[in-house]
Design a protein around this motif. Structure first.
Motif, mmCIF file in Angstrom:
data_model
loop_
_atom_site.group_PDB
_atom_site.id
_atom_site.type_symbol
_atom_site.label_atom_id
_atom_site.label_comp_id
_atom_site.label_asym_id
_atom_site.label_seq_id
_atom_site.Cartn_x
_atom_site.Cartn_y
_atom_site.Cartn_z
ATOM 1 N N UNK A 154 131.811 126.561 75.608
ATOM 2 C CA UNK A 154 130.662 125.935 76.248
ATOM 3 C C UNK A 154 130.040 124.908 75.325
ATOM 4 N N UNK A 155 129.070 124.164 75.872
ATOM 5 C CA UNK A 155 128.449 123.103 75.095
ATOM 6 C C UNK A 155 127.060 122.818 75.676
ATOM 7 N N UNK A 156 126.112 122.474 74.803
ATOM 8 C CA UNK A 156 124.767 122.092 75.234
ATOM 9 C C UNK A 156 124.438 120.713 74.684
ATOM 10 N N UNK A 157 123.803 119.888 75.535
ATOM 11 C CA UNK A 157 123.318 118.581 75.093
ATOM 12 C C UNK A 157 121.961 118.298 75.736
ATOM 13 N N UNK A 158 121.055 117.791 74.916
ATOM 14 C CA UNK A 158 119.802 117.272 75.469
ATOM 15 C C UNK A 158 120.056 115.813 75.787
ATOM 16 N N UNK A 159 119.749 115.408 77.011
ATOM 17 C CA UNK A 159 120.047 114.063 77.467
ATOM 18 C C UNK A 159 118.885 113.117 77.144
ATOM 19 N N UNK A 160 119.161 111.796 77.114
ATOM 20 C CA UNK A 160 118.097 110.823 76.795
ATOM 21 C C UNK A 160 116.895 110.904 77.735
ATOM 22 N N UNK A 161 117.120 111.301 79.008
ATOM 23 C CA UNK A 161 116.008 111.401 79.961
ATOM 24 C C UNK A 161 115.273 112.740 79.852
ATOM 25 N N UNK A 162 115.568 113.494 78.789
ATOM 26 C CA UNK A 162 114.961 114.799 78.499
ATOM 27 C C UNK A 162 115.431 115.915 79.432
ATOM 28 N N UNK A 163 116.442 115.641 80.235
ATOM 29 C CA UNK A 163 117.080 116.716 80.996
ATOM 30 C C UNK A 163 118.077 117.392 80.057
ATOM 31 N N UNK A 164 118.764 118.399 80.557
ATOM 32 C CA UNK A 164 119.678 119.169 79.721
ATOM 33 C C UNK A 164 121.027 119.287 80.426
ATOM 34 N N UNK A 165 122.085 119.251 79.643
ATOM 35 C CA UNK A 165 123.435 119.382 80.210
ATOM 36 C C UNK A 165 124.158 120.516 79.491
ATOM 37 N N UNK A 166 124.698 121.436 80.288
ATOM 38 C CA UNK A 166 125.486 122.541 79.747
ATOM 39 C C UNK A 166 126.845 122.525 80.426
ATOM 40 N N UNK A 167 127.899 122.601 79.631
ATOM 41 C CA UNK A 167 129.249 122.743 80.184
ATOM 42 C C UNK A 167 129.785 124.113 79.789
ATOM 43 N N UNK A 168 130.528 124.718 80.703
ATOM 44 C CA UNK A 168 131.127 126.033 80.456
ATOM 45 C C UNK A 168 132.509 126.064 81.093
ATOM 46 N N UNK A 169 133.451 126.680 80.395
ATOM 47 C CA UNK A 169 134.806 126.813 80.922
ATOM 48 C C UNK A 169 134.823 127.713 82.155
ATOM 49 N N UNK A 170 135.502 127.273 83.194
ATOM 50 C CA UNK A 170 135.573 128.016 84.457
ATOM 51 C C UNK A 170 136.417 129.275 84.353
ATOM 52 N N UNK A 171 137.292 129.350 83.356
ATOM 53 C CA UNK A 171 138.269 130.441 83.281
ATOM 54 C C UNK A 171 137.733 131.693 82.589
ATOM 55 N N UNK A 172 136.478 131.690 82.167
ATOM 56 C CA UNK A 172 135.936 132.831 81.434
ATOM 57 C C UNK A 172 135.660 134.020 82.354
ATOM 58 N N UNK A 173 135.888 135.221 81.829
ATOM 59 C CA UNK A 173 135.523 136.433 82.553
ATOM 60 C C UNK A 173 134.009 136.427 82.756
ATOM 61 N N UNK A 174 133.498 137.061 83.841
ATOM 62 C CA UNK A 174 132.060 136.989 84.141
ATOM 63 C C UNK A 174 131.139 137.365 82.979
ATOM 64 N N UNK A 175 131.437 138.440 82.260
ATOM 65 C CA UNK A 175 130.554 138.828 81.148
ATOM 66 C C UNK A 175 130.580 137.789 80.025
ATOM 67 N N UNK A 176 131.754 137.226 79.767
ATOM 68 C CA UNK A 176 131.858 136.197 78.734
ATOM 69 C C UNK A 176 131.184 134.908 79.206
ATOM 70 N N UNK A 177 131.319 134.579 80.476
ATOM 71 C CA UNK A 177 130.647 133.405 81.035
ATOM 72 C C UNK A 177 129.135 133.526 80.823
ATOM 73 N N UNK A 178 128.588 134.698 81.144
ATOM 74 C CA UNK A 178 127.142 134.935 80.975
ATOM 75 C C UNK A 178 126.752 134.854 79.496
ATOM 76 N N UNK A 179 127.577 135.428 78.621
ATOM 77 C CA UNK A 179 127.321 135.390 77.178
ATOM 78 C C UNK A 179 127.273 133.941 76.679
ATOM 79 N N UNK A 180 128.256 133.136 77.088
ATOM 80 C CA UNK A 180 128.322 131.737 76.650
ATOM 81 C C UNK A 180 127.145 130.951 77.227
ATOM 82 N N UNK A 181 126.813 131.190 78.488
ATOM 83 C CA UNK A 181 125.675 130.503 79.094
ATOM 84 C C UNK A 181 124.380 130.877 78.365
#
Length: 196
Positions: A40-67
């Motif tokens: 996963x990845x986090x970025x604060x955008x220039x407009x002060x919004x936020x962008x998070x990317x997460x791999x779709x292939x993660x198991x649900x518990x790992x997806x939640x952990x990464x998020x």
């Protein structure tokens, strides 16, 4: 993507925590194809919004952990200011609190691992052997092992080359490539095929 659209990627009962953590923030969530370099990845955008990317292939518990990991970046920035280190004390404190708050989301066999990890959260998921081993249980090829599970003198194949473990150095392993005679350092969680 709205919070409710995330539900299919998450373990049961995770949405109330996300609603609380998202608050009034504008967060663009992007579900990506599998990336070997990061979960996963986090970025604060220039407009002060936020962008998070997460791999779709993660198991649900790992997806939640990464998020949770990525949201901890947002909340740490909001609570402590923009001058904090990405994985510094403020982020660790925030991530720890979020993990403890949401511990009931995780299965009973995973909770002790999460509790142990929360004592000193690591920036990189791969730095926690217990978590790596737990989340690879279902996806592991029966013919592969972790270098850490082998003994000194054991031979193994890695990327179609044959190696022998010579010695352990702190946490890593010094191994000799039997094809070219060179020495290589292997991380304990490298996946290899053990030779019998």
């Amino acid at each position: 993507m709205s919070i409710t659209q995330l539900e299919r990627f998450l373990p049961e009962n995770a949405l109330p925590f996300l609603r609380k953590w998202f608050g009034e923030h504008y967060i663009h969530i992007k579900i990506t194809r599998e990336r070997n370099s990061k979960l996963g990845d986090y970025r604060r955008m220039p407009d002060k919004s936020h962008k998070i990317t997460i791999n779709a292939t993660l198991q649900p518990q790992l997806f939640f952990f990464v998020l949770t990991h990525e949201l901890a970046h947002l909340l740490a920035l909001e609570n402590f200011g923009r001058r904090i280190a990405p994985h510094g004390a403020e982020w660790k404190h925030t991530f720890r609190e979020m993990l403890l708050e949401s511990i009931a989301i995780y299965s009973e066999d995973l909770r002790p691992i999460i509790l142990k990890f929360s004592r000193s959260p690591k920036a990189n998921f791969m730095a926690s052997p217990d978590l790596v081993k737990y989340f690879h249980i279902e996806n592991v090829d029966d013919e592969t092992s972790y270098v850490d599970d082998l003994e000194i003198g054991d031979r193994f194949i890695y990327r179609k080359q044959t190696f022998v473990i010579k010695e352990k150095r702190k946490i890593n392993y010094l191994c000799k490539n039997l094809d070219n005679g060179k020495a290589y350092i292997f991380k304990p969680l490298a996946r290899v095929e053990k030779l019998t």
